[in-house]
Write a protein that holds these residues in place. Structure first.
Motif, PDB file in Angstrom:
ATOM      1  N   ARG A 152     -10.215   4.391 -10.836  1.00 40.61           N
ATOM      2  CA  ARG A 152      -9.035   3.706 -10.574  1.00 40.61           C
ATOM      3  C   ARG A 152      -8.010   4.128  -9.151  1.00 40.61           C
ATOM      4  O   ARG A 152      -7.870   3.428  -8.519  1.00 40.61           O
ATOM      5  N   ASN A 192      -9.971   3.454  -6.103  1.00 42.56           N
ATOM      6  CA  ASN A 192     -10.222   2.144  -5.917  1.00 42.56           C
ATOM      7  C   ASN A 192      -8.811   1.645  -5.363  1.00 42.56           C
ATOM      8  O   ASN A 192      -8.679   0.626  -4.472  1.00 42.56           O
ATOM      9  N   GLU A 193      -7.627   2.129  -5.972  1.00 39.63           N
ATOM     10  CA  GLU A 193      -6.434   1.771  -5.438  1.00 39.63           C
ATOM     11  C   GLU A 193      -6.225   2.201  -3.668  1.00 39.63           C
ATOM     12  O   GLU A 193      -5.539   1.592  -2.978  1.00 39.63           O
ATOM     13  N   SER A 198      -8.656   2.501  -1.633  1.00 37.16           N
ATOM     14  CA  SER A 198      -9.295   1.729  -0.838  1.00 37.16           C
ATOM     15  C   SER A 198      -8.693   0.587  -0.324  1.00 37.16           C
ATOM     16  O   SER A 198      -9.228  -0.326   0.501  1.00 37.16           O
ATOM     17  N   ARG A 199      -7.739   0.110  -1.327  1.00 35.94           N
ATOM     18  CA  ARG A 199      -7.104  -1.350  -1.044  1.00 35.94           C
ATOM     19  C   ARG A 199      -5.905  -1.209   0.020  1.00 35.94           C
ATOM     20  O   ARG A 199      -5.337  -2.078   0.298  1.00 35.94           O
TER      21      ARG A 199
END
Length: 70
Positions: A62, A65-66, A68-69
């Motif tokens: 997670r 993923n955060e 990468s945003r």
């Protein structure tokens, strides 16, 4: 399996995986090998510990993923 044999087997697995990771050039392949090591070691854990480890790995995923945003 006697405790001494289990310790020796775990030490052999550690040396093999660490060598495999150290000898790899690609950072992504190093990561894949490290994750494969985690999966291999999970075979030697009880179910409760595996669930806890899975939760920790989900947390890392997670976080990545955060990032990468951004």
């Amino acid at each position: 399996m006697p405790v001494v044999s289990e310790v020796r087997a775990a030490d052999n697995r550690r040396r093999w995986h660490e060598s495999r990771i150290a000898n790899e050039q690609s950072p992504r392949v190093k990561l894949r090998h490290a994750v494969e090591w985690v999966v291999a070691e999970a075979r030697h854990m009880d179910g409760v510990d595996v669930e806890a480890l899975a939760g920790e790995i989900r947390d890392v995923a997670r976080l990545l993923n955060e990032r990468s945003r951004l």
